[in-house]
Design a protein around this motif. Structure first.
Motif, mmCIF file in Angstrom:
data_model
loop_
_atom_site.group_PDB
_atom_site.id
_atom_site.type_symbol
_atom_site.label_atom_id
_atom_site.label_comp_id
_atom_site.label_asym_id
_atom_site.label_seq_id
_atom_site.Cartn_x
_atom_site.Cartn_y
_atom_site.Cartn_z
ATOM 1 N N LEU A 193 -7.810 4.561 -3.951
ATOM 2 C CA LEU A 193 -8.956 5.033 -3.091
ATOM 3 C C LEU A 193 -8.797 6.536 -2.704
ATOM 4 O O LEU A 193 -7.841 7.175 -2.490
ATOM 5 C CB LEU A 193 -9.158 4.355 -1.646
ATOM 6 N N HIS A 194 -10.091 7.408 -2.671
ATOM 7 C CA HIS A 194 -9.748 8.748 -2.263
ATOM 8 C C HIS A 194 -10.974 9.121 -1.423
ATOM 9 O O HIS A 194 -11.826 8.568 -1.573
ATOM 10 C CB HIS A 194 -10.064 9.532 -3.517
ATOM 11 N N TYR A 195 -10.579 9.997 -0.574
ATOM 12 C CA TYR A 195 -11.695 10.582 0.589
ATOM 13 C C TYR A 195 -12.063 11.779 0.115
ATOM 14 O O TYR A 195 -11.361 12.637 0.059
ATOM 15 C CB TYR A 195 -10.843 10.550 2.020
ATOM 16 N N TRP A 196 -13.501 11.823 0.132
ATOM 17 C CA TRP A 196 -14.067 13.124 -0.453
ATOM 18 C C TRP A 196 -15.495 12.937 0.051
ATOM 19 O O TRP A 196 -16.257 12.413 -0.853
ATOM 20 C CB TRP A 196 -14.032 13.301 -1.679
ATOM 21 N N PRO A 197 -16.134 13.204 1.382
ATOM 22 C CA PRO A 197 -17.540 12.950 1.292
ATOM 23 C C PRO A 197 -18.359 13.736 0.466
ATOM 24 O O PRO A 197 -18.258 14.917 0.525
ATOM 25 C CB PRO A 197 -17.357 13.580 3.089
ATOM 26 N N PRO A 198 -19.342 13.221 0.274
ATOM 27 C CA PRO A 198 -20.363 13.827 -0.625
ATOM 28 C C PRO A 198 -21.069 15.099 -0.006
ATOM 29 O O PRO A 198 -21.179 16.256 -0.460
ATOM 30 C CB PRO A 198 -21.605 12.835 -1.133
ATOM 31 N N LEU A 199 -21.201 14.972 1.409
ATOM 32 C CA LEU A 199 -21.880 16.002 2.091
ATOM 33 C C LEU A 199 -20.973 17.128 2.356
ATOM 34 O O LEU A 199 -21.308 18.245 2.595
ATOM 35 C CB LEU A 199 -22.312 15.522 3.498
ATOM 36 N N VAL A 245 0.806 -1.116 0.041
ATOM 37 C CA VAL A 245 0.048 -0.028 -0.003
ATOM 38 C C VAL A 245 0.933 1.164 0.004
ATOM 39 O O VAL A 245 1.828 1.467 0.756
ATOM 40 C CB VAL A 245 -0.791 0.021 1.254
ATOM 41 N N THR A 246 0.493 2.193 -0.960
ATOM 42 C CA THR A 246 1.336 3.509 -0.724
ATOM 43 C C THR A 246 0.119 4.507 -0.546
ATOM 44 O O THR A 246 -0.882 4.263 -0.906
ATOM 45 C CB THR A 246 2.014 3.767 -2.026
ATOM 46 N N HIS A 247 0.718 5.906 -0.206
ATOM 47 C CA HIS A 247 -0.413 6.701 0.167
ATOM 48 C C HIS A 247 0.209 8.057 -0.558
ATOM 49 O O HIS A 247 1.074 8.738 -0.025
ATOM 50 C CB HIS A 247 -0.456 7.173 1.727
ATOM 51 N N PRO A 248 -0.162 8.294 -1.966
ATOM 52 C CA PRO A 248 0.129 9.591 -2.629
ATOM 53 C C PRO A 248 -0.236 10.931 -1.838
ATOM 54 O O PRO A 248 0.756 11.623 -1.967
ATOM 55 C CB PRO A 248 -0.613 9.494 -3.904
ATOM 56 N N ASP A 249 -1.067 10.919 -1.026
ATOM 57 C CA ASP A 249 -1.341 11.844 -0.067
ATOM 58 C C ASP A 249 -2.193 11.545 1.193
ATOM 59 O O ASP A 249 -2.695 10.174 1.103
ATOM 60 C CB ASP A 249 -2.086 13.058 -0.949
ATOM 61 N N PRO A 250 -2.567 12.055 2.269
ATOM 62 C CA PRO A 250 -2.909 11.755 3.365
ATOM 63 C C PRO A 250 -4.658 11.255 3.220
ATOM 64 O O PRO A 250 -5.152 10.538 3.778
ATOM 65 C CB PRO A 250 -2.864 12.846 4.251
ATOM 66 N N ALA A 251 -4.992 11.816 1.876
ATOM 67 C CA ALA A 251 -6.409 11.215 1.526
ATOM 68 C C ALA A 251 -6.642 10.334 0.645
ATOM 69 O O ALA A 251 -7.652 10.031 -0.280
ATOM 70 C CB ALA A 251 -7.362 12.422 1.439
ATOM 71 N N SER A 252 -5.593 9.309 0.374
ATOM 72 C CA SER A 252 -5.657 8.357 -0.572
ATOM 73 C C SER A 252 -5.028 7.325 -0.521
ATOM 74 O O SER A 252 -3.861 7.353 0.281
ATOM 75 C CB SER A 252 -5.229 9.049 -2.306
ATOM 76 N N TRP A 253 -5.247 6.001 -0.839
ATOM 77 C CA TRP A 253 -4.562 4.908 -0.875
ATOM 78 C C TRP A 253 -4.504 4.337 -2.265
ATOM 79 O O TRP A 253 -5.063 4.589 -3.353
ATOM 80 C CB TRP A 253 -5.323 3.748 -0.159
#
Length: 604
Positions: free
Chosen positions: A561-567, A498-506
């Motif tokens: 994977l990327h983190y971005w809540p729809p709300l 697993v690598t993490h290009p930035d804190p909000a992605s895998w």
């Protein structure tokens, strides 16, 4: 291996700063000289309070502001016959706009909060009444509460003077009522129990109102200081009355502190259990009695030089200086700005170098360790490990998803007591390899003399603690999918990088000859979105819903994977609409004023 550090108080204390600004702008807005400007400023301040990031403090601020506004508007209507409907409408609009500006945090934050342990938790009970004396002099609290919360005798006495001197001003009575309400929320358990009947209110720690109490006392004390300074020019008998009132307030306060100290010294009470020195309480008592005696003596002498017993600026300056010295010497955390705020030692350095970014678990976990230090603890406290960049399977977070507690029980762990779960305490005692692999725990720390879980491999000693590695543990594993059925909880899997290009992605490369399940040690919260070779990939919960997994077809693939809540996106839209609305309103108002000015010039 590391120090015991607690930062929980900082987010709560910030609400006092925002409350002061908000109340000041509310006063300006209600007075109505620049309502549009003040409404925009109030909206910005409300949004800033939202972005402060502590929902409990935001709720307490809202309740306190409601009390202040209602009492103040009612007082203005009674004393000055001032209108109430129009100012109230402006306040409501400004408040709604402020919440709209804070929507990018409010909307996704509420969604995560409803999934957390605090949804079914309960706030901390009111402070015991034995803590009341500590408001006067730091350290005079009972053995059931160890953190000082105080304003000092001088501030309390000046606040009493401020109430008396400004008794005809509605804002002073609003502040006085706010003191009463915040005191009840802070110290009276029956008030807590009554509020618990309101849906959702049982999750709030209402004793956060102690910060609003301190703010209201400070503002009333400012009214008292103002009265002292103005008395320097007063030639009426009212100045003498003020001198007697101030003297009485200080004499009563000083005598009360002296009685508390005497009771502690002779053993009648144990209020000084957590006080290392009684110097400052004794000094406060002496100051109170001395000021009281001097002012009563001056008042009895009669008007000096034609003035009615004026106290003067000199006394006000001295009192202000003494109170400032008291608060700074006993309450300012000078260590908080020290470059050695997070001191290190050889054990911490060795642990950092040994585990890197791997997850570290505890073989022995004392869940209450965050309250009191203990030599039996291992690792670094849950609220300080982030600063050392060490990932630990120990959490102190009130928005911990409830699913983690459920998954730990399913893994054979002991249930977390409700009193700790409601605080977000999650400290797992890793006893088996299956438990470690389930959460991706690569290393386990054990106290001196205790071996790691059966099957673990001794790595090294870190200080006097044993560090054991867990074979097969990883942040991501692939498990063969048989008959399209969900693999067992402890199904053996192969580790994948697993690598993490930035804190909000895998980024996870996957390769297999059959259908697979990719299990990620990634918290299942709304907002994570996945792609398989650039195409959308469905994520599913596993481990009692605490983490996420995905079905992977045969072949070589790359999962991202990327983190971005729809709300969060919805909140940005809401905030943008508010900004545009405020901008248009300001533009229309400015244009109208220019047009009116030109019309007057032409008419003239």
């Amino acid at each position: 291996s590391g120090p015991m550090v607690d930062h929980a108080g900082w987010p709560h204390t910030a609400v006092t700063c925002w409350a002061g600004w908000v109340i000041a702008v509310v006063v300006l807005l209600v007075r109505g000289r620049h309502r549009l400007r003040d409404s925009v400023l109030l909206a910005v301040l409300v949004a800033a309070a939202v972005y402060g990031g502590h929902p409990e403090s935001l709720v307490v601020l809202g309740v306190s502001l409601f009390v202040f506004v209602v009492v103040w508007l009612a007082g203005r209507a009674r004393v000055d016959r001032a209108p109430t409907v129009r100012p109230l409408a402006w306040l409501l609009v400004a408040g709604v706009c402020g919440l709209g500006l804070g929507a990018p945090l409010l909307l996704p934050g509420s969604q995560v909060g409803l999934l957390s342990v605090r949804r079914n938790g309960s706030g901390v009970a009111a402070f015991p009444l034995t803590h009341l004396p500590n408001l006067v002099a730091a350290g005079l609290q009972g053995p059931d509460f160890t953190t000082a919360a105080y304003v000092g005798l001088i501030a309390l006495a000046l606040a009493a003077v401020g109430v008396w001197a400004g008794r005809k001003r509605p804002e002073v009575w609003a502040l006085a009522v706010l003191v009463v309400v915040s005191s009840a929320l802070t110290f009276l358990s029956p008030v807590d129990q009554l509020l618990d009947h309101i849906p959702g209110a049982h999750t709030v720690t209402w004793n956060r109102a102690v910060m609003i109490l301190a703010l209201a006392v400070a503002v009333l004390a400012a009214f008292g200081i103002d009265a002292l300074v103005r008395s320097d020019r007063d030639t009426s008998e009212a100045a003498g009355t003020l001198a007697r009132w101030v003297g009485g307030a200080f004499a009563i306060g000083g005598g009360g502190v002296l009685l508390l100290l005497a009771g502690s010294v002779v053993g009648i009470s144990h209020l000084n259990k957590h006080q290392h020195s009684l110097l400052w309480p004794a000094a406060q008592a002496v100051v109170g009695l001395a000021v009281g005696a001097v002012l009563w003596w001056r008042a009895r002498r009669g008007p000096p030089h034609g003035r009615g017993g004026a106290i003067g600026r000199g006394v006000a300056v001295v009192l202000f200086a003494v109170e400032s010295a008291f608060l700074l010497s006993t309450g300012a955390s000078f260590w908080s700005v020290s470059p050695s705020y997070f001191p290190t030692n050889p054990a911490v350095t060795e642990l950092q170098e040994s585990v890197g970014t791997s997850l570290v678990g505890y073989g022995s976990c004392r869940a209450l360790a965050y309250l009191t230090s203990s030599k039996q603890e291992v690792g670094i406290r849950p609220d300080a490990n982030v600063a050392y960049r060490i990932r630990e399977m120990a959490i102190y977070d009130p928005i911990l998803p409830t699913s983690y507690l459920q998954s730990w029980v399913a893994a054979g762990g002991a249930p977390t007591p409700h009193s700790l779960a409601q605080l977000g305490i999650f400290c797992t005692r890793i006893a088996t390899l299956n438990q470690a692999r389930l959460y991706g725990v690569r290393y386990v720390l054990e106290p001196a003399g205790r071996k790691g879980p059966f099957g673990s491999v001794f790595d090294r000693l870190v200080g006097d603690e044993g560090l054991y590695s867990i074979p097969g543990a990883a942040d991501a594993t692939i498990v063969p999918l048989v008959n399209r059925a969900e693999p067992p909880l402890f199904a053996a899997g192969a580790a994948v990088p697993v690598t993490h290009p930035d804190p909000a992605s895998w980024r996870v490369p996957v390769q297999g000859t059959g259908n697979l399940v990719l299990r990620l040690r990634l918290t299942n919260v709304p907002g994570w979105q996945a792609t398989l070779d650039g195409r959308p990939l469905a994520l599913e919960p596993w481990a009692s819903g605490s983490m996420v997994e995905a079905r992977i077809p045969p072949g070589s693939h790359v999962v991202e994977l990327h983190y971005w809540p729809p709300l969060f996106s919805d909140g940005l839209v809401v905030a943008a609409v508010v900004v545009v609305g405020l901008g248009l309103t300001i533009a229309v108002a400015v244009g109208h004023r220019r047009w009116a000015r030109r019309s007057r010039v032409r008419a003239g």
